[in-house]
Design a protein around this motif. Structure first.
Motif, mmCIF file in Angstrom:
data_model
loop_
_atom_site.group_PDB
_atom_site.id
_atom_site.type_symbol
_atom_site.label_atom_id
_atom_site.label_comp_id
_atom_site.label_asym_id
_atom_site.label_seq_id
_atom_site.Cartn_x
_atom_site.Cartn_y
_atom_site.Cartn_z
ATOM 1 N N LYS A 3 0.902 9.389 14.798
ATOM 2 C CA LYS A 3 1.777 8.348 14.251
ATOM 3 C C LYS A 3 0.986 7.113 13.831
ATOM 4 O O LYS A 3 1.326 6.430 12.873
ATOM 5 C CB LYS A 3 2.849 7.952 15.273
ATOM 6 C CG LYS A 3 3.965 8.969 15.409
ATOM 7 C CD LYS A 3 5.037 8.480 16.362
ATOM 8 C CE LYS A 3 6.166 9.489 16.464
ATOM 9 N NZ LYS A 3 7.186 9.067 17.443
ATOM 10 N N ARG A 4 -0.074 6.808 14.586
ATOM 11 C CA ARG A 4 -0.912 5.650 14.242
ATOM 12 C C ARG A 4 -1.521 5.805 12.856
ATOM 13 O O ARG A 4 -1.760 4.833 12.159
ATOM 14 C CB ARG A 4 -2.056 5.490 15.256
ATOM 15 C CG ARG A 4 -1.654 4.793 16.496
ATOM 16 C CD ARG A 4 -2.773 4.577 17.479
ATOM 17 N NE ARG A 4 -2.189 4.303 18.784
ATOM 18 C CZ ARG A 4 -1.659 3.152 19.145
ATOM 19 N NH1 ARG A 4 -1.673 2.146 18.315
ATOM 20 N NH2 ARG A 4 -1.111 2.995 20.331
ATOM 21 N N LEU A 5 -1.813 7.038 12.511
ATOM 22 C CA LEU A 5 -2.538 7.299 11.264
ATOM 23 C C LEU A 5 -1.631 7.686 10.103
ATOM 24 O O LEU A 5 -2.062 7.668 8.952
ATOM 25 C CB LEU A 5 -3.559 8.425 11.498
ATOM 26 C CG LEU A 5 -4.671 8.091 12.504
ATOM 27 C CD1 LEU A 5 -5.333 9.352 13.020
ATOM 28 C CD2 LEU A 5 -5.705 7.170 11.870
ATOM 29 N N ALA A 38 0.851 -1.196 0.000
ATOM 30 C CA ALA A 38 0.000 0.000 0.000
ATOM 31 C C ALA A 38 0.886 1.246 0.000
ATOM 32 O O ALA A 38 2.022 1.214 0.482
ATOM 33 C CB ALA A 38 -0.917 0.005 1.223
ATOM 34 N N LYS A 39 0.341 2.311 -0.533
ATOM 35 C CA LYS A 39 1.066 3.588 -0.519
ATOM 36 C C LYS A 39 1.049 4.143 0.900
ATOM 37 O O LYS A 39 0.018 4.131 1.576
ATOM 38 C CB LYS A 39 0.372 4.566 -1.482
ATOM 39 C CG LYS A 39 1.104 5.887 -1.620
ATOM 40 C CD LYS A 39 0.345 6.829 -2.534
ATOM 41 C CE LYS A 39 1.059 8.188 -2.570
ATOM 42 N NZ LYS A 39 0.278 9.223 -3.258
ATOM 43 N N ALA A 40 2.201 4.610 1.368
ATOM 44 C CA ALA A 40 2.299 5.186 2.718
ATOM 45 C C ALA A 40 1.682 6.580 2.715
ATOM 46 O O ALA A 40 2.248 7.512 2.145
ATOM 47 C CB ALA A 40 3.759 5.245 3.154
ATOM 48 N N GLU A 41 0.513 6.700 3.317
ATOM 49 C CA GLU A 41 -0.173 7.991 3.361
ATOM 50 C C GLU A 41 -1.064 8.045 4.600
ATOM 51 O O GLU A 41 -1.290 7.031 5.265
ATOM 52 C CB GLU A 41 -1.012 8.193 2.086
ATOM 53 C CG GLU A 41 -2.042 7.110 1.864
ATOM 54 C CD GLU A 41 -2.674 7.160 0.473
ATOM 55 O OE1 GLU A 41 -2.356 8.067 -0.296
ATOM 56 O OE2 GLU A 41 -3.505 6.271 0.192
ATOM 57 N N PHE A 42 -1.577 9.214 4.881
ATOM 58 C CA PHE A 42 -2.435 9.416 6.053
ATOM 59 C C PHE A 42 -3.711 8.592 5.907
ATOM 60 O O PHE A 42 -4.367 8.615 4.861
ATOM 61 C CB PHE A 42 -2.770 10.909 6.176
ATOM 62 C CG PHE A 42 -3.599 11.245 7.376
ATOM 63 C CD1 PHE A 42 -3.043 11.232 8.646
ATOM 64 C CD2 PHE A 42 -4.946 11.579 7.234
ATOM 65 C CE1 PHE A 42 -3.811 11.562 9.760
ATOM 66 C CE2 PHE A 42 -5.724 11.906 8.342
ATOM 67 C CZ PHE A 42 -5.149 11.892 9.600
ATOM 68 N N LEU A 43 -4.066 7.853 6.963
ATOM 69 C CA LEU A 43 -5.279 7.012 6.937
ATOM 70 C C LEU A 43 -6.497 7.864 7.295
ATOM 71 O O LEU A 43 -7.020 7.818 8.402
ATOM 72 C CB LEU A 43 -5.140 5.848 7.926
ATOM 73 C CG LEU A 43 -4.124 4.757 7.566
ATOM 74 C CD1 LEU A 43 -3.917 3.819 8.746
ATOM 75 C CD2 LEU A 43 -4.574 3.964 6.335
ATOM 76 N N LYS A 90 5.284 9.663 9.718
ATOM 77 C CA LYS A 90 5.744 10.175 11.021
ATOM 78 C C LYS A 90 6.530 9.096 11.786
ATOM 79 O O LYS A 90 7.156 9.373 12.798
ATOM 80 C CB LYS A 90 4.550 10.646 11.862
ATOM 81 C CG LYS A 90 3.847 11.871 11.283
ATOM 82 C CD LYS A 90 2.827 12.428 12.257
ATOM 83 C CE LYS A 90 1.993 13.558 11.678
ATOM 84 N NZ LYS A 90 2.752 14.640 11.069
ATOM 85 N N LEU A 91 6.466 7.869 11.300
ATOM 86 C CA LEU A 91 7.216 6.760 11.916
ATOM 87 C C LEU A 91 8.535 6.512 11.197
ATOM 88 O O LEU A 91 9.527 6.137 11.806
ATOM 89 C CB LEU A 91 6.389 5.474 11.869
ATOM 90 C CG LEU A 91 5.262 5.316 12.887
ATOM 91 C CD1 LEU A 91 4.404 4.116 12.523
ATOM 92 C CD2 LEU A 91 5.818 5.159 14.286
#
Length: 311
Positions: free
Chosen positions: A60-62, A27-32, A66-67
């Motif tokens: 960070k969870r979303l 999956a693309k790393a983006e804000f959930l 940020k991780l």
């Protein structure tokens, strides 16, 4: 012909398969964005109970960026833990969740993820990234769904059509751009409510939402205080974790025994009777659970759980 991003996806999946992972999705790393209000509502309802860490690192969870600096891709991986035979031997014996039969999965899978990242660096070149196995604020089920590996069951677990739900999820978040898979949008639970109906503590409050503070796993692992008396007689002999909602799920008829030697139970654990559990000593605890997830409760916690059922 593959373009470079597709080629990378192929390499990642081949390497993951070689290391024993059952499924690999990208999956693309983006804000959930969709998950933000759901997570906020879940926390506001105090469904996390005493698990204060669940309320930490909300951003960070979303947001995986940020991780991991420069994160471009979330690689989600599935690793089977379904055992060949279920413990215990007799219906009156005490029970622990299947995931805890063998060596602690955090160590087994983390090692595999590190090897996977090294192999990718050797084959592709310099890749920055981090491995996650249920040990950091990563919404693993949501990422796995986004990567097309399954859908959210009514018990909030990720369900996969080929293998049900008796598996671990893990992630590699990397700074390499890779062709993503299509998200799973279909729900194959239909009108089935077996997991909701079977939960003795009514922890599944609505489809896909679990009140963590009512779950047997929470009471037997996370809760450090005394178990509320209101839960008396509802644990059905579970003393560490609980598999009830998975055991009744029709999709788990597709579960096949794992091939991981590290997940095989200690010989003494296989033979433990109810009396053995009730009389367990520190020495036995250390020997049988030396590398097990059961160590999380320490002997005191396990003894509390056993006496709660015994009383």
């Amino acid at each position: 012909m593959f373009n470079t991003k597709e080629k990378y996806a192929q390499i990642i999946k081949t390497q993951a398969k070689n290391l024993g992972f059952d499924f690999c999705g990208i999956a693309k790393a983006e804000f959930l964005e969709e998950e933000a209000p759901k997570l906020e509502a879940w926390l506001n309802q105090n469904y996390h109970g005493e698990m204060a860490y669940m309320a930490n690192h909300f951003d960070k969870r979303l947001d995986p960026t940020k991780l991991v600096d420069g994160a471009k891709t979330v690689v989600s991986l599935v690793y089977n833990y379904f055992p060949e035979s279920t413990l215990p031997n007799a219906p009156s014996d005490l029970k622990i969740a299947k995931y805890a039969y063998g060596k602690d999965y955090h160590f087994v899978i983390k090692d595999k993820l590190k090897t996977l990242l090294q192999n990718l660096q050797e084959e592709i070149g310099e890749i920055g990234g981090r491995a996650f196995v249920d040990s950091a604020p990563v919404m693993e089920r949501q990422w796995a769904k986004k990567a097309g590996l399954g859908w959210t069951g009514k018990n909030s677990l990720l369900l996969n059509r080929q293998m049900g739900s008796f598996f671990f999820l893990a992630e590699l978040i990397i700074d390499l751009e890779v062709t993503p898979d299509s998200a799973m949008t279909k729900d194959y639970c239909g009108t089935c409510t077996k997991c909701i109906d079977a939960c003795p503590t009514d922890a599944i409050v609505e489809s896909g939402v679990v009140d963590g503070s009512k779950c047997i796993s929470y009471f037997t692992i996370e809760l450090k205080e005394q178990i509320p008396q209101a839960m008396k007689g509802k644990f059905e002999n579970w003393i560490f974790g609980c598999d009830i909602c998975q055991d009744v799920c029709p999709w788990n008829r597709f579960s096949k025994p794992h091939q991981e030697a590290e997940f095989l139970p200690h010989q003494d654990l296989k033979n433990m009777t109810r009396r053995d559990w009730e009389e367990i000593t520190q020495e036995t605890f250390n020997r049988v659970f030396q590398k097990s997830a059961v160590k999380r409760t320490k002997l005191e916690g396990l003894a509390r759980n056993i006496s709660f059922i015994k009383e």
